[in-house]
Scaffold this motif. Structure first.
Motif, PDB file in Angstrom:
ATOM      1  N   THR A 121      59.983  34.788  56.342  1.00 43.18           N
ATOM      2  CA  THR A 121      59.900  33.375  56.685  1.00 43.18           C
ATOM      3  C   THR A 121      60.223  32.554  55.445  1.00 43.18           C
ATOM      4  OG1 THR A 121      58.528  31.687  57.746  1.00 43.18           O
ATOM      5  CG2 THR A 121      57.396  33.236  56.269  1.00 43.18           C
ATOM      6  N   ALA A 122      59.783  31.300  55.420  1.00 39.31           N
ATOM      7  CA  ALA A 122      60.095  30.397  54.311  1.00 39.31           C
ATOM      8  C   ALA A 122      59.053  29.299  54.242  1.00 39.31           C
ATOM      9  CB  ALA A 122      61.486  29.786  54.515  1.00 39.31           C
ATOM     10  N   ALA A 123      59.231  28.426  53.249  1.00 37.62           N
ATOM     11  CA  ALA A 123      58.383  27.242  53.080  1.00 37.62           C
ATOM     12  C   ALA A 123      56.914  27.648  53.017  1.00 37.62           C
ATOM     13  CB  ALA A 123      58.680  26.213  54.174  1.00 37.62           C
ATOM     14  N   MET A 124      56.024  26.781  53.498  1.00 43.80           N
ATOM     15  CA  MET A 124      54.601  27.061  53.306  1.00 43.80           C
ATOM     16  C   MET A 124      54.029  28.078  54.280  1.00 43.80           C
ATOM     17  SD  MET A 124      53.000  25.886  50.662  1.00 43.80           S
ATOM     18  CE  MET A 124      51.280  25.676  51.117  1.00 43.80           C
ATOM     19  N   HIS A 156      54.702  19.733  57.055  1.00 39.97           N
ATOM     20  CA  HIS A 156      55.956  19.708  56.310  1.00 39.97           C
ATOM     21  C   HIS A 156      56.820  18.528  56.748  1.00 39.97           C
ATOM     22  CE1 HIS A 156      56.173  23.127  53.725  1.00 39.97           C
ATOM     23  NE2 HIS A 156      56.128  24.045  54.667  1.00 39.97           N
ATOM     24  N   HIS A 157      57.653  18.056  55.847  1.00 41.57           N
ATOM     25  CA  HIS A 157      58.698  17.111  56.252  1.00 41.57           C
ATOM     26  C   HIS A 157      59.873  17.218  55.292  1.00 41.57           C
ATOM     27  CE1 HIS A 157      58.453  13.920  53.100  1.00 41.57           C
ATOM     28  NE2 HIS A 157      57.214  14.358  52.970  1.00 41.57           N
ATOM     29  N   ILE A 158      61.024  16.803  55.795  1.00 44.92           N
ATOM     30  CA  ILE A 158      62.229  16.727  54.959  1.00 44.92           C
ATOM     31  C   ILE A 158      62.656  15.268  54.929  1.00 44.92           C
ATOM     32  CG2 ILE A 158      64.616  17.487  54.639  1.00 44.92           C
ATOM     33  CD1 ILE A 158      63.926  20.036  56.120  1.00 44.92           C
ATOM     34  N   PRO A 204      67.681  16.427  56.742  1.00 39.97           N
ATOM     35  CA  PRO A 204      66.721  15.326  56.649  1.00 39.97           C
ATOM     36  C   PRO A 204      66.211  14.899  58.026  1.00 39.97           C
ATOM     37  CG  PRO A 204      68.660  14.913  55.299  1.00 39.97           C
ATOM     38  CD  PRO A 204      68.980  16.105  56.145  1.00 39.97           C
ATOM     39  N   GLY A 205      64.985  14.372  58.022  1.00 38.81           N
ATOM     40  CA  GLY A 205      64.374  13.908  59.262  1.00 38.81           C
ATOM     41  C   GLY A 205      63.467  14.923  59.916  1.00 38.81           C
ATOM     42  N   THR A 206      63.551  16.171  59.474  1.00 39.72           N
ATOM     43  CA  THR A 206      62.751  17.240  60.068  1.00 39.72           C
ATOM     44  C   THR A 206      61.265  17.044  59.771  1.00 39.72           C
ATOM     45  OG1 THR A 206      64.566  18.811  59.868  1.00 39.72           O
ATOM     46  CG2 THR A 206      62.354  19.736  60.037  1.00 39.72           C
ATOM     47  N   VAL A 207      60.430  17.340  60.746  1.00 39.18           N
ATOM     48  CA  VAL A 207      58.980  17.415  60.551  1.00 39.18           C
ATOM     49  C   VAL A 207      58.483  18.725  61.160  1.00 39.18           C
ATOM     50  CG1 VAL A 207      58.510  14.943  60.443  1.00 39.18           C
ATOM     51  CG2 VAL A 207      58.553  16.098  62.666  1.00 39.18           C
ATOM     52  N   GLY A 208      57.351  19.190  60.656  1.00 39.98           N
ATOM     53  CA  GLY A 208      56.809  20.429  61.188  1.00 39.98           C
ATOM     54  C   GLY A 208      55.488  20.758  60.544  1.00 39.98           C
ATOM     55  N   MET A 209      55.039  21.996  60.733  1.00 39.19           N
ATOM     56  CA  MET A 209      53.784  22.414  60.165  1.00 39.19           C
ATOM     57  C   MET A 209      53.792  23.920  59.964  1.00 39.19           C
ATOM     58  SD  MET A 209      51.650  21.597  63.613  1.00 39.19           S
ATOM     59  CE  MET A 209      52.526  20.038  63.740  1.00 39.19           C
ATOM     60  N   ALA A 210      53.050  24.356  58.949  1.00 41.39           N
ATOM     61  CA  ALA A 210      52.838  25.778  58.694  1.00 41.39           C
ATOM     62  C   ALA A 210      51.343  26.015  58.728  1.00 41.39           C
ATOM     63  CB  ALA A 210      53.431  26.164  57.340  1.00 41.39           C
ATOM     64  N   TYR A 211      50.949  27.128  59.336  1.00 41.06           N
ATOM     65  CA  TYR A 211      49.510  27.416  59.425  1.00 41.06           C
ATOM     66  C   TYR A 211      49.313  28.897  59.693  1.00 41.06           C
ATOM     67  CZ  TYR A 211      50.250  27.321  64.538  1.00 41.06           C
ATOM     68  OH  TYR A 211      50.689  27.547  65.818  1.00 41.06           O
ATOM     69  N   TYR A 212      48.077  29.345  59.481  1.00 40.85           N
ATOM     70  CA  TYR A 212      47.712  30.678  59.942  1.00 40.85           C
ATOM     71  C   TYR A 212      46.320  30.640  60.536  1.00 40.85           C
ATOM     72  CZ  TYR A 212      44.993  31.553  55.599  1.00 40.85           C
ATOM     73  OH  TYR A 212      44.083  31.510  54.559  1.00 40.85           O
ATOM     74  N   THR A 213      46.076  31.591  61.416  1.00 41.79           N
ATOM     75  CA  THR A 213      44.809  31.659  62.121  1.00 41.79           C
ATOM     76  C   THR A 213      43.953  32.790  61.582  1.00 41.79           C
ATOM     77  OG1 THR A 213      45.829  33.027  63.841  1.00 41.79           O
ATOM     78  CG2 THR A 213      45.764  30.645  64.224  1.00 41.79           C
ATOM     79  N   LEU A 214      42.705  32.833  62.003  1.00 39.69           N
ATOM     80  CA  LEU A 214      41.763  33.826  61.497  1.00 39.69           C
ATOM     81  C   LEU A 214      41.868  35.172  62.217  1.00 39.69           C
ATOM     82  CD1 LEU A 214      38.604  31.600  61.005  1.00 39.69           C
ATOM     83  CD2 LEU A 214      40.281  32.315  59.283  1.00 39.69           C
TER      84      LEU A 214
END
Length: 283
Positions: free
Chosen positions: A121-124, A234-236, A272-282
């Protein structure tokens, strides 16, 4: 000895966390027509301004073998175990170069403990695994346990994002399973994720607002059923929408939700303009 964690610049880990947990970062680079910059040396405002002014989308390149070698050899000489976590091998040659460096180091230092991990994967999504590993290392966990921590977080993690357009992914050849959308983009705002190291379609909606609502819904449902490990927005080059998402998540989750801008290398491939999120669960 404390395990040293090394990652690349596309993790986009904030500088304060790098310093607090001793995370070492090697830099990818971006190239415009006549100029090249290390990602770590180029601020986002300058990069996205230059990209808007350029007639061509810039290209990216992996760290040199020498930079990778120097990053790993220093802690090895101190007798420290080292774990490297890198951008998906489907997106960059960085991981494969790191494997070459590992083999060279083990020839020179046969007793060294060195592990290279393809994050897929990538980013956070990668950055959160790196951070979890660095926290475990700082707490004194052993080499094998820290490796397992990285893998466990990656197995339970997700990166979801809504690009403004798919043109950047298409031109960069990083569109993966989202390629089927190219012929029908006028009425679609896709929500993408990363599967097997490449972009893939998660949902298809009609508006950007609906895309943000759907991403939030997906995350909250995952957290409801599996618990929350950690999350970032996340955002760009789109801080306003990122702040809006973070505020909604903060209220829903009752936790502080950091905003993490995406830098040049991933930014030039997603746009540019991208938004999103990175996360993990338990679980």
């Amino acid at each position: 000895m404390t395990v040293q964690i090394i990652t690349d610049s596309t993790s986009y880990l904030p500088q304060d966390l790098r310093e607090e947990y001793g995370i070492k970062v090697v830099s990818l680079s971006v190239t415009f027509e006549t100029e090249s910059f290390r990602e770590e040396a180029l601020d986002n405002d300058t990069f996205y301004r230059k990209m808007a002014e350029s007639s061509r989308i810039p290209t990216s390149s992996q760290p040199s073998l020498q930079e990778l070698y120097e990053a790993f050899v220093a802690p090895i000489r101190e007798g420290r175990p080292v774990i490297g976590v890198f951008l998906s091998a489907e997106l960059s040659g960085t991981y494969n170069s790191a494997l070459l460096v590992r083999d060279q180091l083990l020839e020179q230092y046969p007793e060294a403990q060195v592990e290279m991990i393809d994050s897929r994967t990538a980013a956070m999504e990668m950055g959160l695994a790196v951070l979890a590993a660095a926290k475990a290392a700082k707490a004194g966990e052993l080499f094998v346990a820290v490796i397992e921590r990285v893998k466990r977080v990656l197995e339970r993690s997700r990166l979801i994002f809504a690009p403004e357009v798919l043109e950047y992914l298409r031109k960069g050849g990083r569109i993966g399973g989202a390629s089927a959308l190219l012929g029908s983009l006028l009425q679609i705002k896709p929500i993408l994720t990363v599967i097997e190291g490449k972009a893939a379609v998660l949902e298809k909606v009609r508006t950007k607002g609906r895309a943000m609502e759907t991403m939030i819904k997906i995350l909250l449902e995952d957290v409801r059923t599996k618990g929350l490990g950690d999350v970032v927005v996340h955002h760009i080059n789109n801080e306003i929408e990122a702040l809006h998402i973070a505020d909604i998540l903060k209220e829903a989750l009752q936790v502080v939700v950091p905003i993490c801008p995406i830098g040049p290398v991933i930014g030039l491939h997603v746009g540019p303009g991208t938004v999103g999120m990175a996360y993990y669960t338990l679980k």
